[in-house]
Design a protein around this motif. Structure first.
Motif, short mmCIF file in Angstrom:
data_model
loop_
_atom_site.label_atom_id
_atom_site.label_comp_id
_atom_site.label_asym_id
_atom_site.label_seq_id
_atom_site.Cartn_x
_atom_site.Cartn_y
_atom_site.Cartn_z
N ARG A 142 131.70 63.79 63.52
CA ARG A 142 131.20 62.62 62.79
C ARG A 142 129.83 62.25 63.35
N ILE A 143 128.95 61.86 62.47
CA ILE A 143 127.62 61.41 62.91
C ILE A 143 127.77 60.00 63.46
N VAL A 144 127.42 59.81 64.72
CA VAL A 144 127.60 58.52 65.38
C VAL A 144 126.28 57.80 65.64
N ALA A 145 125.15 58.50 65.61
CA ALA A 145 123.86 57.88 65.85
C ALA A 145 122.77 58.71 65.20
N VAL A 146 121.71 58.04 64.77
CA VAL A 146 120.56 58.72 64.17
C VAL A 146 119.28 58.13 64.74
N ASP A 147 118.26 58.96 64.81
CA ASP A 147 116.92 58.54 65.21
C ASP A 147 115.93 59.16 64.24
N CYS A 148 115.02 58.35 63.73
CA CYS A 148 113.99 58.83 62.81
C CYS A 148 112.69 58.99 63.58
N PHE A 149 112.09 60.17 63.48
CA PHE A 149 110.84 60.47 64.18
C PHE A 149 109.76 60.81 63.15
N ASN A 150 108.54 60.33 63.39
CA ASN A 150 107.44 60.72 62.51
C ASN A 150 106.89 62.08 62.98
N ARG A 151 105.87 62.56 62.31
CA ARG A 151 105.37 63.90 62.63
C ARG A 151 104.73 63.99 64.01
N ASP A 152 104.34 62.84 64.58
CA ASP A 152 103.75 62.83 65.92
C ASP A 152 104.79 62.70 67.02
N GLY A 153 106.06 62.51 66.67
CA GLY A 153 107.11 62.41 67.65
C GLY A 153 107.49 60.99 68.04
N HIS A 154 106.88 59.99 67.40
CA HIS A 154 107.22 58.61 67.69
C HIS A 154 108.45 58.20 66.90
N ARG A 155 109.31 57.36 67.52
CA ARG A 155 110.57 56.95 66.90
C ARG A 155 110.37 55.72 66.04
N LEU A 156 110.96 55.72 64.86
CA LEU A 156 110.94 54.57 63.95
C LEU A 156 112.12 53.68 64.31
N VAL A 157 111.86 52.41 64.56
CA VAL A 157 112.88 51.51 65.10
C VAL A 157 113.90 51.09 64.04
N ASN A 158 113.48 50.87 62.80
CA ASN A 158 114.39 50.29 61.82
C ASN A 158 115.29 51.29 61.09
N CYS A 159 115.45 52.47 61.60
CA CYS A 159 116.35 53.46 61.00
C CYS A 159 117.70 53.39 61.71
N CYS A 160 118.71 52.92 61.00
CA CYS A 160 120.04 52.77 61.59
C CYS A 160 121.04 53.65 60.83
N LEU A 161 122.26 53.64 61.29
CA LEU A 161 123.30 54.49 60.69
C LEU A 161 123.61 54.08 59.25
N ASN A 162 123.60 52.77 58.96
CA ASN A 162 123.86 52.31 57.58
C ASN A 162 122.76 52.76 56.63
N LEU A 163 121.53 52.66 57.06
CA LEU A 163 120.40 53.09 56.23
C LEU A 163 120.45 54.59 56.00
N PHE A 164 120.79 55.33 57.04
CA PHE A 164 120.95 56.78 56.94
C PHE A 164 122.02 57.13 55.90
N ALA A 165 123.14 56.42 55.95
CA ALA A 165 124.24 56.69 55.02
C ALA A 165 123.82 56.41 53.57
N LYS A 166 123.05 55.36 53.36
CA LYS A 166 122.57 55.05 52.01
C LYS A 166 121.66 56.16 51.48
N LEU A 167 120.72 56.60 52.31
CA LEU A 167 119.80 57.65 51.89
C LEU A 167 120.54 58.95 51.60
N LYS A 168 121.52 59.26 52.41
CA LYS A 168 122.29 60.49 52.23
C LYS A 168 123.14 60.40 50.96
N ARG A 169 123.74 59.25 50.72
CA ARG A 169 124.59 59.04 49.54
C ARG A 169 123.78 59.16 48.26
#
Length: 84
Positions: free
Chosen positions: A28-55
């Motif tokens: 099961r996917i328990v955590a996600v991290d969104c990275f831009n092309r430079d390798g910096h992490r996007l703070v507002n990407c959470c598991l609920n948002l990930f699930a919406k985009l995937k759905r």
């Protein structure tokens, strides 16, 4: 397609070459991290948002790799200025 502001931010980062790294525990996917092309992490990407985009089919993973934007995701993202 109706896409929220936070979803737009994540899709914009992915459209510029970013990716979403996912972490599994017991198949099961328990955590996600969104990275831009430079390798910096996007703070507002959470598991609920990930699930919406995937759905909605806006992101997908190939061969167990990181999640990237799909063709439908590219159509759904609105253009934004790149503040570089």
């Amino acid at each position: 397609m109706n896409v929220s502001r936070d979803e737009q931010r994540v899709l914009h980062v992915l459209a510029q070459g970013g990716h979403i790294a996912h972490y599994r525990e017991d198949n099961r996917i328990v955590a996600v991290d969104c990275f831009n092309r430079d390798g910096h992490r996007l703070v507002n990407c959470c598991l609920n948002l990930f699930a919406k985009l995937k759905r909605k089919g806006l992101i997908a993973s190939k061969g167990g790799g990181p999640y990237r934007i799909t063709g439908n995701g590219l159509k759904a993202v609105r253009s934004q200025l790149d503040n570089r």
